[in-house]
Scaffold this motif. Structure first.
Motif: not given
Length: 249
Positions: A191-195, A204-206
């Motif tokens: 966290a806080p990576v959003r997949i 897409l990795l945010t």
């Protein structure tokens, strides 16, 4: 020093004709136009364009784009013979002042350099600053991934790349990062990576909803951590250059 942000999509040797590149370009321009009004019209170089315009208008139509890419074939210094394995290189921009530019290198199947699509400002741009700090960047990166099917793409600053990149040739990680499924299996990320999936093509990795800066230790630490985990999973290292006859698709 203020971070200089850009978006880049990169892929290895892929032998494609000007028409095949034009098909991808047509899709890209149409998707880009839906992201923001600033991306609605693009221009190219050429003699005799109207002085009130930034250049010759580029119409996102396949036949026109095919001719556009054919004009971007690289040639030898002596004899001006086409170097087919290097593909096509072109550039467009969207305004006279504070312009945003897109550079294309596509259709190449030599290890002399990667195929790529880059979006960046020409100097300072109020419009670019607005776009960088908005959700539009996610849409632009998704458009690049969908149209060009790159190995990876990212939104970052040149300063952050300099801090994070460990090898000359590797997958770069930005605050937004696209990874093709061709690279391997995505590992668990903190966290806080959003997949999020990008169709059936990749992920897409945010890492952050806002651009990450090279002078923020927390931003640098998170980006470095994600790069390390991706590297352990085998998604960072890219094939080393070899003879031009190898690795063609």
């Amino acid at each position: 020093m203020q971070d200089k942000y850009y978006l880049g999509a990169y892929w290895g040797p892929r032998k494609e004709t000007a028409l095949e590149c034009a098909r991808r370009g047509e899709l890209f321009f149409h998707m880009l136009a839906r992201c923001d009004p600033a991306f609605a019209q693009w221009y190219r170089a050429g003699r005799g364009f109207p002085r009130e315009l930034p250049g010759w208008p580029v119409r996102p139509e396949m036949k026109e784009l095919e001719a556009f890419f054919l004009k971007g074939r690289l040639r030898t210094d002596v004899g001006k013979e086409v170097i087919e394995e290097l593909g096509f290189s072109q550039m467009v921009w969207n305004a006279k002042k504070e312009a945003i530019m897109i550079t294309f290198s596509c259709g190449g199947y030599s290890w002399g350099g990667p195929n790529s699509c880059l979006v960046s400002p020409i100097g300072k741009s109020v419009v670019w600053d607005r776009l960088v700090h908005s959700p539009v960047m996610t849409e632009v990166l998704t458009s690049m991934a969908t149209a060009w099917d790159p190995d990876f793409a990212m939104a970052s600053s040149s300063q952050m790349v300099d801090l994070i990149q460990k090898r000359k040739r590797e997958v770069r990680v930005g605050w937004l990062t696209y990874l093709s499924r061709r690279l391997g299996t995505l590992p668990p990320l903190p966290a806080p990576v959003r997949i999020e999936p990008v169709g059936a093509l990749g992920w897409l990795l945010t890492l952050s909803p806002e651009p990450m800066t090279a002078d923020n230790p927390e931003n640098v630490a998170l980006t470095a951590r994600v790069r390390e985990l991706l590297d352990r999973a085998g998604l960072i290292e890219r094939p080393q250059p070899g003879p031009a006859s190898e690795g063609h698709e």
